[in-house]
Scaffold this active site. Sequence first.
Site, PDB file in Angstrom:
ATOM      1  N   SER A   1       5.927  17.311  -1.964  1.00 46.97           N
ATOM      2  CA  SER A   1       5.272  16.037  -1.696  1.00 46.97           C
ATOM      3  C   SER A   1       5.941  14.893  -2.429  1.00 46.97           C
ATOM      4  O   SER A   1       6.410  15.043  -3.564  1.00 46.97           O
ATOM      5  CB  SER A   1       3.800  16.125  -2.116  1.00 46.97           C
ATOM      6  OG  SER A   1       3.161  14.877  -1.979  1.00 46.97           O
ATOM      7  N   GLY A   2       5.959  13.746  -1.769  1.00 46.43           N
ATOM      8  CA  GLY A   2       6.339  12.514  -2.439  1.00 46.43           C
ATOM      9  C   GLY A   2       5.184  11.954  -3.237  1.00 46.43           C
ATOM     10  O   GLY A   2       5.302  10.884  -3.843  1.00 46.43           O
TER      11      GLY A   2
ATOM     12  N   ARG B   1       5.050   0.862  -5.942  1.00 49.07           N
ATOM     13  CA  ARG B   1       3.636   1.173  -5.744  1.00 49.07           C
ATOM     14  C   ARG B   1       3.013   1.767  -7.002  1.00 49.07           C
ATOM     15  O   ARG B   1       1.882   1.428  -7.374  1.00 49.07           O
ATOM     16  CB  ARG B   1       3.479   2.125  -4.554  1.00 49.07           C
ATOM     17  CG  ARG B   1       3.714   1.459  -3.216  1.00 49.07           C
ATOM     18  CD  ARG B   1       3.594   2.418  -2.053  1.00 49.07           C
ATOM     19  NE  ARG B   1       4.714   3.368  -2.023  1.00 49.07           N
ATOM     20  CZ  ARG B   1       4.811   4.369  -1.151  1.00 49.07           C
ATOM     21  NH1 ARG B   1       3.858   4.561  -0.259  1.00 49.07           N
ATOM     22  NH2 ARG B   1       5.857   5.174  -1.181  1.00 49.07           N
TER      23      ARG B   1
ATOM     24  N   GLU C   1      -3.759   9.857   2.305  1.00 45.04           N
ATOM     25  CA  GLU C   1      -2.562   9.428   1.585  1.00 45.04           C
ATOM     26  C   GLU C   1      -3.002   9.212   0.144  1.00 45.04           C
ATOM     27  O   GLU C   1      -3.768   8.286  -0.154  1.00 45.04           O
ATOM     28  CB  GLU C   1      -1.985   8.142   2.176  1.00 45.04           C
ATOM     29  CG  GLU C   1      -1.397   8.305   3.557  1.00 45.04           C
ATOM     30  CD  GLU C   1      -0.058   9.034   3.545  1.00 45.04           C
ATOM     31  OE1 GLU C   1       0.630   8.980   2.504  1.00 45.04           O
ATOM     32  OE2 GLU C   1       0.313   9.630   4.570  1.00 45.04           O
TER      33      GLU C   1
ATOM     34  N   ASP D   1       0.646  14.804   2.165  1.00 48.34           N
ATOM     35  CA  ASP D   1      -0.086  13.663   2.710  1.00 48.34           C
ATOM     36  C   ASP D   1       0.071  13.580   4.224  1.00 48.34           C
ATOM     37  O   ASP D   1       1.193  13.636   4.752  1.00 48.34           O
ATOM     38  CB  ASP D   1       0.410  12.367   2.086  1.00 48.34           C
ATOM     39  CG  ASP D   1       0.047  12.259   0.607  1.00 48.34           C
ATOM     40  OD1 ASP D   1      -0.417  13.263   0.038  1.00 48.34           O
ATOM     41  OD2 ASP D   1       0.237  11.173   0.021  1.00 48.34           O
TER      42      ASP D   1
ATOM     43  N   LYS E   1      13.137  16.839  -1.212  1.00 51.44           N
ATOM     44  CA  LYS E   1      12.307  17.799  -0.486  1.00 51.44           C
ATOM     45  C   LYS E   1      13.158  18.947   0.053  1.00 51.44           C
ATOM     46  O   LYS E   1      12.750  20.125  -0.006  1.00 51.44           O
ATOM     47  CB  LYS E   1      11.558  17.104   0.653  1.00 51.44           C
ATOM     48  CG  LYS E   1      10.409  16.220   0.197  1.00 51.44           C
ATOM     49  CD  LYS E   1       9.562  15.775   1.376  1.00 51.44           C
ATOM     50  CE  LYS E   1       8.278  15.103   0.910  1.00 51.44           C
ATOM     51  NZ  LYS E   1       7.377  14.802   2.028  1.00 51.44           N
TER      52      LYS E   1
ATOM     53  N   ASP F   1       4.712  19.522   3.854  1.00 54.08           N
ATOM     54  CA  ASP F   1       4.385  18.214   3.301  1.00 54.08           C
ATOM     55  C   ASP F   1       2.879  18.174   3.029  1.00 54.08           C
ATOM     56  O   ASP F   1       2.108  18.975   3.579  1.00 54.08           O
ATOM     57  CB  ASP F   1       4.795  17.136   4.302  1.00 54.08           C
ATOM     58  CG  ASP F   1       4.424  15.752   3.843  1.00 54.08           C
ATOM     59  OD1 ASP F   1       4.637  15.438   2.657  1.00 54.08           O
ATOM     60  OD2 ASP F   1       3.908  14.975   4.674  1.00 54.08           O
TER      61      ASP F   1
END
Length: 405
Positions: free
Chosen positions: A276-277, A233, A197, A190, A321, A188
């Site tokens: 990663s998201g 977001r 982040e 962040d 993921k 991952d």
Amino acid sequence: MNQRTLLITLTGPDRPGVTSRLFAVLTAFPVTVADVEQVVIRGRLTLGVLVAYAGGPPTGTGGTIGGLWTAVEQVAADLDMDVEIASGTTSKEKRRRRGRLHVTVLGAPLLPAAMAGITGRIAACGANIDRIERLSSYPVTCIEMAVSGADSQAMRVALAAEAAVQQVDVAVQRSGLHRRAKRLIVMDVDSTLIQNEVIELLAKHAGCLDEVSRVTEEAMRGELDFAQSLVRRVSLLEGLSDEIFEKVAKELVLTPGARTLVRTLKRLDYRFAVVSGGFTQITDMLVQDLGLDYSAANTLEVVDGRLTGRVVGEIVDRPGKARALERFAAESNIPLSQTVAVGDGANDLDMLAAAGLGIAFNAKPVVREAADTALNVPYLDSILYLLGISREEVEAADAEDGMPV
């Protein structure tokens, strides 16, 4: 037929030639070498040699087993060392070594109470500690123990409970070739590879940090799933100039030990990936900077140099993921059993479960409970110790390459 054994243990000041002197004496007797272990701590040597012989007492110089004892005691006296000799049989050794595990303990600092608690739990599980080795003394202390005669799941549960009490990290892994065969690590980004982040950095520049934080909190409370929260977001970033990516990239802070981890595993021909998201506009820069092999992330749509507030293509979420890990493994011709996944959030759970070894790094409680093992120290290169790689080996490799250590 069981062979009889003698365990010879020499202790005293270390110096060149101790091991060779002992074996030279043993050549006069019809014994075979069954095992050897040696450790030096602060200039003091402990050397253990297990020799085996069939039938009655061995013969040789001196004619009886007493002759062997006398010869070894003379070597110890000449070297100003202490000696202990104990007899046994090889059958006990074979029974003791069934159900082998590696138990790795990390602490900063590592206190005697922690080792007392962990070793006490091992004994309570009916297991035996066969070997103890230090893998690191700084910035964390890491001790690895080879343990036999234990059920892995029972041991994992018992030591996890003790680790929580002692505030140390403990990993339990099966011994064997598979432990050294993990050749793909997927991480991952962040709060794992980096301390930031990314969406918060972008939101700060867009002047919408508070709004983004509120949506994040809703997702953490389970009121939104990841895809919903990401869409909400990202919509707040609409109109932001794409020049922001270069600015945010300069604000990224790698987690301590990240470069050491990547550099060391690449030396060992590991494949290294990030999933990663977050956003490809940032992860692509990390891939180039660190020399990574694969990456998967979301892509922010940009039109005429401005963010549109939308994501392009399929969203990389929790199942995404895990799919990325499986895809990277397939492209590398590496079975999932030979993969390592590292993450900190609920979005990483499927990936951690799919990997051969899932590591929760400074993770939320639900992730720590689900992962194979958890690390709560702030140094990413501590992952190396779980793979059996010591700090001394890392520093030696760096020195060979002319890097400062």
